[in-house]
Design an enzyme around this catalytic site. Structure first.
Site, mmCIF file in Angstrom:
data_model
loop_
_atom_site.group_PDB
_atom_site.id
_atom_site.type_symbol
_atom_site.label_atom_id
_atom_site.label_comp_id
_atom_site.label_asym_id
_atom_site.label_seq_id
_atom_site.Cartn_x
_atom_site.Cartn_y
_atom_site.Cartn_z
ATOM 1 N N HIS A 94 -26.006 -22.611 1.547
ATOM 2 C CA HIS A 94 -27.346 -22.323 1.046
ATOM 3 C C HIS A 94 -27.654 -23.112 -0.222
ATOM 4 O O HIS A 94 -28.616 -22.798 -0.929
ATOM 5 C CB HIS A 94 -27.484 -20.824 0.796
ATOM 6 C CG HIS A 94 -27.322 -20.009 2.038
ATOM 7 N ND1 HIS A 94 -28.370 -19.690 2.863
ATOM 8 C CD2 HIS A 94 -26.209 -19.485 2.618
ATOM 9 C CE1 HIS A 94 -27.926 -18.981 3.895
ATOM 10 N NE2 HIS A 94 -26.619 -18.844 3.761
ATOM 11 N N GLU A 151 -8.215 -38.425 -10.845
ATOM 12 C CA GLU A 151 -7.387 -38.924 -11.939
ATOM 13 C C GLU A 151 -6.280 -39.827 -11.402
ATOM 14 O O GLU A 151 -5.902 -40.805 -12.045
ATOM 15 C CB GLU A 151 -6.778 -37.758 -12.726
ATOM 16 C CG GLU A 151 -6.073 -38.198 -14.007
ATOM 17 C CD GLU A 151 -5.775 -37.034 -14.939
ATOM 18 O OE1 GLU A 151 -6.704 -36.608 -15.651
ATOM 19 O OE2 GLU A 151 -4.634 -36.553 -14.932
ATOM 20 N N GLU A 156 -6.458 -29.875 -27.825
ATOM 21 C CA GLU A 156 -7.170 -28.701 -27.327
ATOM 22 C C GLU A 156 -6.203 -27.531 -27.123
ATOM 23 O O GLU A 156 -6.486 -26.393 -27.504
ATOM 24 C CB GLU A 156 -7.874 -29.020 -25.998
ATOM 25 C CG GLU A 156 -8.916 -30.115 -26.092
ATOM 26 C CD GLU A 156 -8.368 -31.465 -25.668
ATOM 27 O OE1 GLU A 156 -9.155 -32.269 -25.157
ATOM 28 O OE2 GLU A 156 -7.149 -31.703 -25.861
ATOM 29 N N LYS A 202 -10.283 -39.429 -26.018
ATOM 30 C CA LYS A 202 -9.452 -38.735 -27.013
ATOM 31 C C LYS A 202 -9.330 -39.563 -28.285
ATOM 32 O O LYS A 202 -9.402 -39.041 -29.404
ATOM 33 C CB LYS A 202 -8.052 -38.482 -26.450
ATOM 34 C CG LYS A 202 -7.972 -37.463 -25.334
ATOM 35 C CD LYS A 202 -6.521 -37.286 -24.912
ATOM 36 C CE LYS A 202 -6.365 -36.308 -23.776
ATOM 37 N NZ LYS A 202 -4.954 -36.155 -23.380
ATOM 38 N N LYS A 230 2.724 -31.051 -22.005
ATOM 39 C CA LYS A 230 3.843 -31.957 -21.747
ATOM 40 C C LYS A 230 4.403 -32.504 -23.049
ATOM 41 O O LYS A 230 5.617 -32.570 -23.248
ATOM 42 C CB LYS A 230 3.388 -33.098 -20.825
ATOM 43 C CG LYS A 230 4.529 -34.013 -20.389
ATOM 44 C CD LYS A 230 4.087 -34.971 -19.297
ATOM 45 C CE LYS A 230 5.274 -35.788 -18.790
ATOM 46 N NZ LYS A 230 4.901 -36.669 -17.659
ATOM 47 N N GLY A 280 1.414 -34.381 -15.130
ATOM 48 C CA GLY A 280 0.713 -33.126 -15.346
ATOM 49 C C GLY A 280 0.060 -32.566 -14.101
ATOM 50 O O GLY A 280 0.160 -31.369 -13.816
ATOM 51 N N ARG A 281 -0.628 -33.418 -13.323
ATOM 52 C CA ARG A 281 -1.339 -32.901 -12.159
ATOM 53 C C ARG A 281 -0.411 -32.625 -10.978
ATOM 54 O O ARG A 281 -0.851 -32.167 -9.933
ATOM 55 C CB ARG A 281 -2.452 -33.870 -11.766
ATOM 56 C CG ARG A 281 -2.001 -35.303 -11.510
ATOM 57 C CD ARG A 281 -3.211 -36.234 -11.499
ATOM 58 N NE ARG A 281 -2.858 -37.633 -11.371
ATOM 59 C CZ ARG A 281 -2.481 -38.402 -12.392
ATOM 60 N NH1 ARG A 281 -2.373 -37.888 -13.607
ATOM 61 N NH2 ARG A 281 -2.205 -39.679 -12.210
#
Length: 512
Positions: free
Chosen positions: A375, A345, A206, A485, A200, A259-260
């Protein structure tokens, strides 16, 4: 008489707690009342409503009286007003002074925002088509570099929709761990690989570090102009230009898209590249169908709002600290990861919109894929001491071409788990006793095509928003992400001292 928010919560807390079996035995119409179907329109140009999604909350403890009191809470919380503000493009993110206009990307929202989104989407379509038609040479692979919402949404959609001969082979890389990037390198031919850099701000450390490593890999592999292989997906196009991307290969999106919530924007470029434009558009159309329903339906008839009623009954009234999601479909294996970010978030907050202490907010979202999870973790669901509401998600149509027995067994297991959680089984042997009365909801899709997938994701977006409004919190900021961060940046710059444990770890890793 209109209640205050506190009065509405207090009234909800007074409800008795009948067992699920009692609720079914007392009401022969329970399934009809608590299972609702959302019809979807097939075909890009419209058509008959002959596909859809069934949402079944009959195995939860919701009752007609509870729904009535939750409707009173929604009124006290100003839900209708907040919903109208969101669709009108007004500010609903007060801490950052922003609107939240992800629905405009699907054609539902403020007219001017929809028009802007249409123009940006047409730009993205032209670039996607050019890539598919060979304008950039032969392209077989795309490495999509992002993190958080810039990666989780595309990874989920590509994994769900592009399994059958993708138009272009897409690899989504988010982890700064170089092992993840090397895995993508091993699967791609640099001579036929393009790169999408999704950020964005176009400053995410990263993402930009990974992007630089991709460019180095291309250069080391003999590609003459690595930067010429980059498509930038960003709300800060000027930063992408400064980084070296030609403006003709920058696909912007609006600052008002979080973003999400961004896979519908240019962040969805790798989805369109993988599945083709028609399926990407169908995904948008499915989401728009849910948008229209969420905008127009009221009270208990509003399916995302009804889901929020169930969520809050368990998290706020009954004290459940987690919510489990199990996809009985391999194509949705990444859905629990996607929902973790979307829900935790968005609603992992401790203060109200006004900055006052909030009550319990988002539960921990977790889950897996059936039947594998049966399982692994279902022992705790059936006989553990925690109250954990469960969502089961499945598709009537199979995603494979093998013997029909595969899908039959899959669906039988999905439905059997919900039945077993509710009914339990009494035994005089305490080790073999299943208490039952454990709630679950089932989301059953007719088929997991692109339209249904888009509707499923949009449903969860609106469910998250509805939860936030009822809890009086802001689902559109994420300041908690920033603190780690900041400290990482301080470590990188050096010159600061930290706690003894952190200093010892830095020294042990050769960083101190």
């Amino acid at each position: 008489m209109t209640l205050t928010r506190d009065e509405a919560w207090n009234k909800l807390a007074l409800h008795t707690d009948p067992t699920l079996e009692d609720l079914f035995s007392e009401d022969s119409d329970r399934v009809e009342k608590f299972a609702k179907r959302l019809e979807l329109t097939t075909g890009l140009a419209g058509g008959d409503a002959d596909c859809g999604i069934l949402f079944d909350w009959s195995k939860t403890h919701l009752t007609e009286d509870l729904l009535t009191d939750f409707e009173a809470l929604a009124e006290a919380a100003g839900f209708d007003d907040m919903r109208e503000k969101m669709f009108a493009g007004e500010m609903v993110n007060p801490t950052e002074g922003r609107a939240a206009e992800h629905t405009a990307l699907r054609g539902v929202g403020l007219d001017t925002s929809v028009e802007e989104a249409d123009a940006l989407r047409e730009r993205m379509k032209l670039l996607t088509t050019a890539l598919h038609e060979g304008a950039f040479g032969e392209i077989k692979h795309l490495i999509h570099v992002g993190i958080g919402g810039s990666a989780l949404g595309p990874a989920l959609a590509v994994d769900a929709l592009a399994r059958d001969l993708p138009v272009v082979d897409v690899h989504v890389v988010s982890n700064i761990d170089g092992v993840a990037l090397e895995e993508a390198f091993a699967a791609c031919d640099p001579a036929t690989t393009f790169v999408a850099v999704a950020s964005k701000t176009f400053t995410t450390i990263e993402t930009m570090t990974n992007a630089q490593s991709v460019l180095k890999w291309l250069a080391d592999s003999g590609v003459d102009d690595p930067t010429g292989r980059v498509i930038a997906l960003t709300a800060a196009p000027e930063k992408a230009v400064e980084w070296g991307v030609d403006e003709t290969r920058i696909l912007p999106f609006a600052e008002s898209v979080g973003g999400r919530y961004s896979l519908w924007s240019s962040i969805g470029f790798p989805i369109a590249v993988a599945v083709g434009w028609d399926d990407f558009q169908a995904m948008l159309d499915g989401a728009a169908r849910v948008d229209a329903h969420f905008r127009d339906a009221n009270g208990r008839e509003n399916l995302p709002l009804r889901a929020a009623f169930a969520d809050l009954f368990y998290s706020r009234i009954k004290g459940a600290q987690t919510r489990a999601v199990f996809a009985y479909d391999e194509r949705l294996r990444l859905l629990p990861d996607y929902l973790q970010q979307l829900e935790m978030e968005s609603n992992g907050k401790s203060v109200t919109v006004d900055g006052h202490p909030a009550g319990p907010t988002a539960p921990i979202t977790w889950g897996g894929v059936g039947t594998d999870a049966q399982h692994a973790v279902f022992q705790l669901l059936h006989q553990g001491t925690h109250l954990i509401p469960v969502d089961f998600i499945a598709s009537v149509e199979a995603g494979d071409t093998l013997d029909a027995a595969h899908h039959t067994i899959l669906l039988m297991n999905c439905f059997a788990q919900g039945a077993a959680l509710m009914a339990g089984k009494h035994s005089d042997d305490p080790h073999r006793n299943y208490p039952g009365n454990r709630p679950s909801a089932t989301i059953l899709c007719d088929d997991l095509d692109a339209m249904t997938f888009g509707a499923l994701v949009a449903f969860h977006e609106h469910r998250t928003f509805a939860n936030a409004v009822l809890m009086d919190i802001n689902p559109f900021d994420q300041f908690g992400v920033e603190l780690g961060k900041e400290i990482a940046n301080k470590i990188e710059k050096g010159g600061e001292r930290f706690d003894a444990s952190t200093e010892a770890l830095l020294k042990a890793a050769g960083l101190g």
